[in-house]
Design an enzyme around this catalytic site. Sequence first.
Site, PDB file in Angstrom:
ATOM      1  N   HIS A 226       0.799  -1.232   0.000  1.00 61.19           N
ATOM      2  CA  HIS A 226       0.000   0.000   0.000  1.00 61.19           C
ATOM      3  C   HIS A 226       0.829   1.279   0.000  1.00 61.19           C
ATOM      4  CE1 HIS A 226       0.758  -0.379   4.315  1.00 61.19           C
ATOM      5  NE2 HIS A 226       0.458   0.898   4.428  1.00 61.19           N
TER       6      HIS A 226
HETATM    7  N1  UDP Z   1      -3.559  -5.894   8.887  1.00 61.09           N
HETATM    8  C1  UDP Z   1      -4.865  -6.364   9.013  1.00 61.09           C
HETATM    9  N2  UDP Z   1      -5.543  -6.749   7.890  1.00 61.09           N
HETATM   10  C2  UDP Z   1      -4.982  -6.691   6.640  1.00 61.09           C
HETATM   11  C3  UDP Z   1      -3.651  -6.191   6.513  1.00 61.09           C
HETATM   12  C4  UDP Z   1      -2.980  -5.783   7.653  1.00 61.09           C
HETATM   13  O1  UDP Z   1      -5.397  -6.442  10.120  1.00 61.09           O
HETATM   14  O2  UDP Z   1      -5.645  -7.045   5.664  1.00 61.09           O
HETATM   15  C5  UDP Z   1      -2.841  -5.435  10.095  1.00 61.09           C
HETATM   16  C6  UDP Z   1      -1.448  -5.974  10.311  1.00 61.09           C
HETATM   17  O3  UDP Z   1      -1.478  -7.214  10.983  1.00 61.09           O
HETATM   18  C7  UDP Z   1      -0.826  -4.884  11.157  1.00 61.09           C
HETATM   19  C8  UDP Z   1      -1.467  -3.630  10.615  1.00 61.09           C
HETATM   20  O4  UDP Z   1      -2.651  -4.034   9.955  1.00 61.09           O
HETATM   21  O5  UDP Z   1      -1.195  -5.048  12.512  1.00 61.09           O
HETATM   22  C9  UDP Z   1      -0.541  -2.936   9.645  1.00 61.09           C
HETATM   23  O6  UDP Z   1      -1.212  -1.893   9.035  1.00 61.09           O
HETATM   24  P1  UDP Z   1      -0.730  -1.229   7.670  1.00 61.09           P
HETATM   25  O7  UDP Z   1       0.065  -2.216   6.888  1.00 61.09           O
HETATM   26  O8  UDP Z   1      -1.947  -0.634   7.050  1.00 61.09           O
HETATM   27  O9  UDP Z   1       0.160   0.000   8.134  1.00 61.09           O
HETATM   28  P2  UDP Z   1       1.726   0.194   8.389  1.00 61.09           P
HETATM   29  O10 UDP Z   1       2.138  -0.794   9.436  1.00 61.09           O
HETATM   30  O11 UDP Z   1       2.432   0.026   7.093  1.00 61.09           O
HETATM   31  O12 UDP Z   1       1.830   1.600   8.895  1.00 61.09           O
END
Ligand code: UDP
Length: 383
Positions: A226
Amino acid sequence: MVNFTHLTKIFCIVGARPNFMKVAPLMRAFAARQSIEARIVHTGQHYDEKLSKIFFDELGIPRPDVELEVGSGTLAVQTAEVMRRFEPVLIAEQPHAVLVVGDVNSTIACSLVTARFHRNTSFRWVHGVRTRPVVIHVEAGLRSFDDDMPEEINRKLTDAASDVLFVSEASGMKNLAKEGVPADRCFFVGNVMIDTLMAARERAMQSGVIESLGLGGRPYGLLTLHRPSNVDDPAVLRALLDTLDQIARDMPLVFPVHPRTRARLDQSGIKPDPARLILTEPLGYLDFLKLMAKAKLVLTDSGGVQEETTVLGVPCLTLRDNTERPATITDGTNRLAGTQRASILQAFATLQQNAGPAKVPPLWDGRAAERVAEVLVNLFVTP
Ligand code: UDP
């Protein structure tokens, strides 16, 4: 009007998906402390069922006391809208502290508003008397050293606006020291996201998601994408998915598609082969955790997923050139695979040869939120 009854009134800000996992254990730890009254402000940066509501139910997060309902927009519009709507909340509620987590637009917006706000009355904390609410940043100090990432700008500016900085891994303490943040403002407490993983792990194992995707008994990988740099340019996204299709010839990749990525796929007419890339809606935390835990391999550009795979001992290839979470490489299962076909296939080949057992970074033990609460109780002085 939010009805505060205890002394230290803290607003905890949530806005986007990765915030919910971080705030859930903090709210539990605060609820156990007499002297802290914590309330949730939801900015509405993510607002739908799959990116927001489901996590409140699954993780037992108290309902928000304030909803700013900012919705989508460009970086500037969203940040500005959060700021515009949050200031009247501070004026009305006069909290002693505002706690932000991570690196999303809501994080920088609320920390910046709070850092320049003066309450009607002063209060005491260990560093003296003040009228400005204390800005608390959980997951401070992480640096990718890549200013092309909007999140890196958010991290640096939030830390600059913060009074108390809670750090998840050793690199964060070093970065803050180098930037001149006084040591008595920085606390190495571990990783609150891992608190959530540990608390939910057993429940997640009850999920039937693997069977419902028709993968029972078959090896599979898990993919998330993403970051704007990977998904916004159709040529970049197409090339990346082409490479991942190559990896998916060995085993199918489950791909819960973030709405940002879904919009780009739809706009550019890219249609991955459904036999190899199994596209789903964004998943709830429990289903996603089960899929991660049982995957042969995770490919991702997510920050949180790099950390979670480390604790689960599942090999992770990060589809980026850098990471702000180096402990997942030095102490974990994460490898930087870059974003080019050759580097990704090379990383995949090497990983298959030596997956290797993982250590877990220090203090990623499920008790980080407890440590945050302990520090905060001692920072604010009860009259
Ligand atoms: N996650 C979730 N469902 C999904 C994809 C990710 O619950 O379909 C969770 C993942 O386990 C983690 C969090 O979302 O706890 C990560 O969020 P994201 O990747 O959107 O943000 P980033 O960590 O890159 O800031």
